[in-house]
Design a protein around this motif. Structure first.
Motif, short mmCIF file in Angstrom:
data_model
loop_
_atom_site.label_atom_id
_atom_site.label_comp_id
_atom_site.label_asym_id
_atom_site.label_seq_id
_atom_site.Cartn_x
_atom_site.Cartn_y
_atom_site.Cartn_z
N GLY A 102 3.97 -10.57 13.41
CA GLY A 102 2.89 -9.80 12.83
C GLY A 102 2.08 -9.06 13.86
N GLY A 103 1.04 -8.37 13.39
CA GLY A 103 0.18 -7.60 14.27
C GLY A 103 -0.40 -6.37 13.62
N GLY A 104 -0.52 -6.39 12.29
CA GLY A 104 -1.17 -5.29 11.59
C GLY A 104 -0.45 -3.97 11.68
N TYR A 105 0.83 -3.98 11.96
CA TYR A 105 1.62 -2.76 12.17
C TYR A 105 1.08 -1.93 13.34
CZ TYR A 105 4.39 -3.28 7.86
OH TYR A 105 5.27 -3.72 6.88
N GLY A 106 0.27 -2.59 14.20
CA GLY A 106 -0.25 -1.90 15.38
C GLY A 106 0.21 -2.53 16.67
N MET A 107 0.68 -3.78 16.59
CA MET A 107 1.26 -4.50 17.71
C MET A 107 2.14 -5.60 17.15
SD MET A 107 -0.24 -7.74 17.79
CE MET A 107 -0.08 -8.24 19.50
N THR A 118 3.30 -19.73 2.92
CA THR A 118 2.16 -20.56 3.31
C THR A 118 0.99 -19.66 3.69
OG1 THR A 118 1.45 -22.47 4.61
CG2 THR A 118 2.72 -20.79 5.78
N HIS A 119 -0.22 -20.15 3.39
CA HIS A 119 -1.43 -19.35 3.62
C HIS A 119 -2.63 -20.30 3.63
CE1 HIS A 119 -2.43 -14.84 3.03
NE2 HIS A 119 -3.44 -15.39 3.67
N SER A 120 -3.72 -19.87 4.23
CA SER A 120 -4.96 -20.64 4.20
C SER A 120 -5.94 -19.99 3.24
CB SER A 120 -5.58 -20.69 5.60
OG SER A 120 -6.93 -21.10 5.54
N GLU A 121 -6.64 -20.81 2.48
CA GLU A 121 -7.62 -20.29 1.53
C GLU A 121 -8.84 -19.70 2.24
OE1 GLU A 121 -8.52 -23.44 -1.21
OE2 GLU A 121 -6.39 -23.84 -1.59
N GLU A 122 -9.02 -20.05 3.51
CA GLU A 122 -10.16 -19.53 4.28
C GLU A 122 -9.83 -18.26 5.05
OE1 GLU A 122 -13.17 -23.17 5.47
OE2 GLU A 122 -11.61 -22.62 6.89
N ASP A 123 -8.64 -17.73 4.89
CA ASP A 123 -8.21 -16.55 5.65
C ASP A 123 -9.18 -15.40 5.42
OD1 ASP A 123 -6.83 -14.34 6.79
OD2 ASP A 123 -4.91 -15.35 6.46
N LYS A 124 -9.85 -14.98 6.49
CA LYS A 124 -10.83 -13.90 6.39
C LYS A 124 -10.26 -12.55 6.78
CE LYS A 124 -14.81 -16.93 7.22
NZ LYS A 124 -14.01 -18.18 7.12
N VAL A 125 -8.98 -12.51 7.15
CA VAL A 125 -8.32 -11.26 7.55
C VAL A 125 -7.41 -10.75 6.45
CG1 VAL A 125 -6.81 -10.17 9.25
CG2 VAL A 125 -8.47 -11.90 9.99
N VAL A 126 -6.51 -11.61 5.98
CA VAL A 126 -5.61 -11.28 4.88
C VAL A 126 -5.93 -12.24 3.74
CG1 VAL A 126 -3.23 -11.14 4.10
CG2 VAL A 126 -3.82 -10.43 6.42
N HIS A 177 -4.81 -5.47 3.44
CA HIS A 177 -5.43 -5.54 4.76
C HIS A 177 -5.54 -4.09 5.25
CE1 HIS A 177 -5.04 -5.85 9.28
NE2 HIS A 177 -6.15 -6.50 9.02
N ALA A 178 -6.77 -3.60 5.37
CA ALA A 178 -7.00 -2.18 5.60
C ALA A 178 -6.28 -1.65 6.84
CB ALA A 178 -8.50 -1.90 5.70
N GLY A 179 -6.29 -2.42 7.92
CA GLY A 179 -5.65 -1.96 9.15
C GLY A 179 -4.15 -1.79 9.00
N SER A 180 -3.51 -2.75 8.31
CA SER A 180 -2.07 -2.65 8.09
C SER A 180 -1.73 -1.43 7.25
CB SER A 180 -1.55 -3.92 7.41
OG SER A 180 -1.70 -5.04 8.25
N ARG A 181 -2.52 -1.20 6.18
CA ARG A 181 -2.24 -0.05 5.32
C ARG A 181 -2.45 1.26 6.07
NH1 ARG A 181 -4.93 1.51 -0.54
NH2 ARG A 181 -6.59 2.41 0.73
N GLN A 182 -3.51 1.34 6.84
CA GLN A 182 -3.78 2.57 7.59
C GLN A 182 -2.66 2.86 8.57
OE1 GLN A 182 -6.23 4.87 7.39
NE2 GLN A 182 -5.28 6.02 9.05
N ASN A 183 -2.22 1.83 9.29
CA ASN A 183 -1.16 2.04 10.28
C ASN A 183 0.17 2.41 9.65
OD1 ASN A 183 -2.77 1.54 12.55
ND2 ASN A 183 -2.41 -0.66 12.47
N LEU A 184 0.47 1.81 8.49
CA LEU A 184 1.76 2.06 7.85
C LEU A 184 1.77 3.33 7.03
CD1 LEU A 184 4.63 0.92 7.31
CD2 LEU A 184 3.68 -0.15 5.26
N PRO A 213 1.05 -13.74 4.64
CA PRO A 213 1.54 -12.36 4.59
C PRO A 213 0.57 -11.35 3.97
CG PRO A 213 2.39 -13.58 2.73
CD PRO A 213 1.63 -14.57 3.57
N VAL A 214 0.61 -10.14 4.49
CA VAL A 214 0.09 -9.00 3.77
C VAL A 214 1.13 -8.69 2.70
CG1 VAL A 214 -0.57 -6.57 3.88
CG2 VAL A 214 -1.06 -8.09 5.83
N ILE A 215 0.72 -8.60 1.46
CA ILE A 215 1.66 -8.31 0.36
C ILE A 215 1.34 -6.98 -0.30
CG2 ILE A 215 2.35 -9.01 -1.97
CD1 ILE A 215 3.71 -10.64 0.18
N SER A 216 0.07 -6.76 -0.59
CA SER A 216 -0.33 -5.61 -1.40
C SER A 216 -0.90 -4.48 -0.55
CB SER A 216 -1.39 -6.05 -2.42
OG SER A 216 -1.71 -5.00 -3.30
N MET A 217 -0.73 -3.25 -1.04
CA MET A 217 -1.35 -2.08 -0.44
C MET A 217 -2.44 -1.50 -1.36
SD MET A 217 -0.17 -1.28 2.61
CE MET A 217 0.50 -2.73 3.44
#
Length: 303
Positions: free
Chosen positions: A81-86, A240-248, A204-211, A194-198
Motif C-alpha cells: 500500500g501507500g495511497g497510490y503515491g508510494m 481484516t480491518h480495525s474499527e479505529e482506522d482513522k485513515v481508511v 480515502h481522498a488521497g488514493s482517489r486523487q492519485n488514481l 483496504p481502500v474499496i470505494s471511490m
C-alpha cells in the motif's frame, strides 16, 4: 541475458531446497499505456532503514520461492500500500513474502506503476494493468515455479488492497494484451485495511486523487468502487480491518463484505476494535497472519 541467468539461478536454488529470490521485469516487451518519460525511481528510508519506493515507472515482480520439500503449490501476488503515491515495500511486501514461503506458499511482490500523467496515457488503469500482468505472468509460469495454476491469489494493503480488489472484480475486463487468453481471475483475494470505494462518502481522498485525478466522471467512480462490481464469479476473500482506522474507514471493508455475501461469494472477515491504519504492522508478522493461514488451509490453498 542477466535476467535469464538470475531466473535460472533462482530455479536451481529452489530445487536445492533453499529460499530463492530474484527480481524480474513485469513485462517482457514494451510497457503498455506508457509515454516517454525521464522519471527516476526514489527509494524511501524510514529511521535509517529501507521502507519502500515512490515515482515507480518500471514495474517488477520479486519472486520468493519456498523450500522445494515444503512447497504446497499455492502462490500469492502481494500489492503493497501507500495511497497510490508510494509503496510500503518492506513492511507490506518483503516481510509478508518471507512469512508465506515459510508456510510453503510462493510469493510475488508486485512493484506496480504509481499512477501519474507524466508516465501514462491513462493513469487510472496503469496499476490495474500491472496487477493483471502479474496474474498472467505467474499463471503462465506456474510449472516453472512449481505452482498449481488454480491456487494463485492476490493480496493488498490499503491502496494496494484497492488494487487487489479491483483485479478480483474486473478480471473479465482485460487491460493488457492477452493473446493466450490466460485467465486473469485470481483464485482468492486477501485484503488488509483496504481502500474499496471511490465514492465521496467512503473513499480515502488521497488514493482517489492519485488514481483518478480531478473532475472524475460518475462512470469512473462507479467502475473503481469495488463494492459496486461484485458478481457471483468474484473470487473468495479474506479481509481484516480495525474499527479505529482513522485513515481508511472500516466501512470500506464492511460494505465489500456485504456485497460479497449478498452475491454468495465465500468471505471471511476479521475486525478488531483497536488500532489505527496499519495496525497489524506493529504485531509479529506470522502472528497476525495465522488466521489467514488457517483460512487458506481450510480452503485447500495451503496444505
Amino acid at each position: 541475458m542477466r535476467i535469464k541467468i538470475l531466473f535460472f539461478i533462482s530455479l536451481l536454488t529452489s530445487a536445492a531446497g533453499l529460499f530463492a529470490q530474484t527480481v524480474i521485469p513485469l513485462y517482457t516487451g514494451a510497457i503498455p499505456n506508457s509515454v516517454p518519460n525521464n522519471m527516476k525511481e526514489i527509494t524511501i528510508n524510514w529511521d535509517g532503514h529501507f521502507g519502500g519506493y515512490k515515482s515507480i515507472a518500471n514495474p517488477t515482480l520479486e519472486v520468493y520461492l519456498p523450500a522445494a520439500a515444503g512447497a504446497n503449490g499455492s502462490a500469492v501476488i502481494i500489492c503493497p500500500g501507500g495511497g497510490y503515491g508510494m509503496e510500503s515495500y518492506q513492511a507490506e511486501g518483503i516481510n509478508i513474502a518471507n512469512a508465506f514461503i515459510k508456510q510453503g506458499t510462493a510469493a510475488f511482490i508486485l512493484k506496480y506503476r504509481l499512477p501519474s500523467d507524466s508516465i501514462m496515457k491513462d493513469k487510472s488503469i496503469g496499476p490495474m494493468q500491472d496487477a493483471q500482468q502479474a496474474i498472467k505472468r505467474v499463471r503462465e509460469n506456474a510449472v516453472n515455479w512449481h505452482i498449481e495454476a488454480d491456487k494463485i491469489g492476490i493480496m493488498g494493503f490499503s491502496a494496494g488492497g484497492h488494487l487487489a480488489a479491483s483485479a478480483a472484480v474486473h478480471f473479465d475486463s482485460s487491460f493488457i494484451t492477452n493473446k493466450e487468453h490466460t485467465s486473469l481471475r485470481p483464485d482468492f483475494m486477501v485484503l488488509v485495511y483496504p481502500v474499496i470505494s471511490m465514492t465521496d462518502q467512503l473513499t480515502h481522498a488521497g488514493s482517489r486523487q492519485n488514481l483518478l485525478g480531478d473532475n472524475i466522471s460518475l462512470e469512473k467512480i462507479n467502475f473503481f468502487s469495488n463494492e459496486k462490481n461484485v458478481t457471483e464469479k468474484t473470487p473468495p476473500a479474506w479481509i481484516t480491518h480495525s474499527e479505529e482506522d482513522k485513515v481508511v474507514d472500516v466501512d470500506n471493508s464492511i460494505l465489500f463484505y456485504e456485497a460479497l455475501r449478498h452475491h454468495h461469494v465465500p468471505v471471511e472477515m476479521h475486525l478488531y476494535p483497536k488500532g489505527n491504519h496499519g495496525f497489524v504492522l506493529s504485531q509479529p508478522t506470522e502472528q497476525w497472519m495465522r488466521p489467514l493461514f488457517d483460512w487458506m488451509k481450510t480452503n485447500g490453498w495451503m496444505k
